[in-house]
Design a protein around this motif. Structure first.
Motif, short mmCIF file in Angstrom:
data_model
loop_
_atom_site.label_atom_id
_atom_site.label_comp_id
_atom_site.label_asym_id
_atom_site.label_seq_id
_atom_site.Cartn_x
_atom_site.Cartn_y
_atom_site.Cartn_z
N ALA A 72 4.85 5.20 10.80
CA ALA A 72 5.40 5.87 12.19
C ALA A 72 6.89 5.31 12.51
CB ALA A 72 4.65 5.62 13.03
N ASN A 73 6.84 4.13 12.29
CA ASN A 73 8.03 3.38 12.49
C ASN A 73 9.28 3.67 11.42
OD1 ASN A 73 7.00 1.81 14.65
ND2 ASN A 73 6.56 0.04 13.25
N LEU A 74 9.03 3.78 10.27
CA LEU A 74 9.88 4.15 9.16
C LEU A 74 10.11 5.86 9.60
CD1 LEU A 74 11.37 3.40 6.85
CD2 LEU A 74 9.14 4.11 5.36
N LYS A 75 9.36 6.61 9.87
CA LYS A 75 9.84 8.03 10.11
C LYS A 75 10.67 8.14 11.10
CE LYS A 75 6.31 10.94 9.68
NZ LYS A 75 5.14 11.98 9.69
N LYS A 100 11.38 4.35 0.15
CA LYS A 100 10.54 3.61 1.07
C LYS A 100 9.24 4.00 1.34
CE LYS A 100 14.54 1.56 3.53
NZ LYS A 100 14.68 0.73 4.70
N PHE A 101 9.10 5.21 1.47
CA PHE A 101 7.73 5.80 1.61
C PHE A 101 6.88 5.51 0.41
CE2 PHE A 101 9.51 8.14 5.15
CZ PHE A 101 8.75 7.82 6.22
N SER A 102 7.37 5.65 -0.76
CA SER A 102 6.55 5.45 -1.93
C SER A 102 6.23 3.85 -2.06
CB SER A 102 7.65 5.81 -3.14
OG SER A 102 7.80 7.17 -3.27
N LEU A 103 7.22 3.13 -1.72
CA LEU A 103 6.90 1.64 -1.91
C LEU A 103 5.80 1.35 -0.98
CD1 LEU A 103 7.64 -0.98 -3.09
CD2 LEU A 103 9.50 -1.30 -1.32
N MET A 104 5.73 2.16 0.26
CA MET A 104 4.69 1.64 1.28
C MET A 104 3.37 1.99 0.75
SD MET A 104 4.39 2.75 5.42
CE MET A 104 6.41 2.21 5.61
N GLU A 110 -2.57 -1.29 -3.12
CA GLU A 110 -2.52 -2.62 -3.54
C GLU A 110 -3.40 -3.49 -2.51
OE1 GLU A 110 1.45 -4.43 -4.06
OE2 GLU A 110 1.48 -3.24 -6.17
N HIS A 111 -3.23 -3.40 -1.33
CA HIS A 111 -3.91 -3.97 -0.19
C HIS A 111 -5.19 -3.57 -0.03
CE1 HIS A 111 -5.02 -5.18 3.91
NE2 HIS A 111 -4.15 -6.45 3.31
N ALA A 112 -5.61 -2.45 -0.37
CA ALA A 112 -6.99 -1.78 -0.16
C ALA A 112 -7.91 -2.30 -1.09
CB ALA A 112 -7.03 -0.17 -0.45
#
Length: 112
Positions: A72-75, A100-104, A110-112
């Motif tokens: 949401a912040n990036l958007k 940036k969205f792809s990297l996120m 990776e975190h999941a």
């Protein structure tokens, strides 16, 4: 916005280990107001959220990346920049934010 040294430490720890709780913050960094540091990160691309800590007392939480808030912040930042852009700058911004969205998305998987 530059992150404070304490916020930088919190982000680095969570990126490396996946989560951080108050006891770890105090033990490793002497950060006694972890919730305040998490609040400082709320509107950045490093937003974190509290989740119940497993095998801990009721009300005890750990902090993990908040990818929904980060998105949401990036958007929001993307739309702010796109409002004033035109021509070639508009195309550059689309490429920048797509990356940036792809990297996120990669970091979230990776975190999941």
């Amino acid at each position: 916005m530059a992150l404070t040294p304490q916020c930088q430490k919190v982000v680095a720890y969570i990126e490396r280990w996946g989560s951080l709780n108050s006891i770890e913050a105090i033990t490793h960094y002497g950060i006694t107001r972890l919730a305040a540091r998490i609040h400082d990160l709320k509107y950045t691309n490093r937003a974190m959220k509290a989740v119940p800590a497993e095998n801990a007392a009721k009300g005890f939480v750990k902090y993990v990346p908040d990818f929904e808030q980060r998105r949401a912040n990036l958007k929001r930042r993307m739309y702010e920049e796109l409002e004033t852009a035109d021509g070639i700058r508009l195309a550059e911004l689309h490429v920048k934010y797509a990356a940036k969205f792809s990297l996120m998305n990669i970091k979230e998987r990776e975190h999941a």
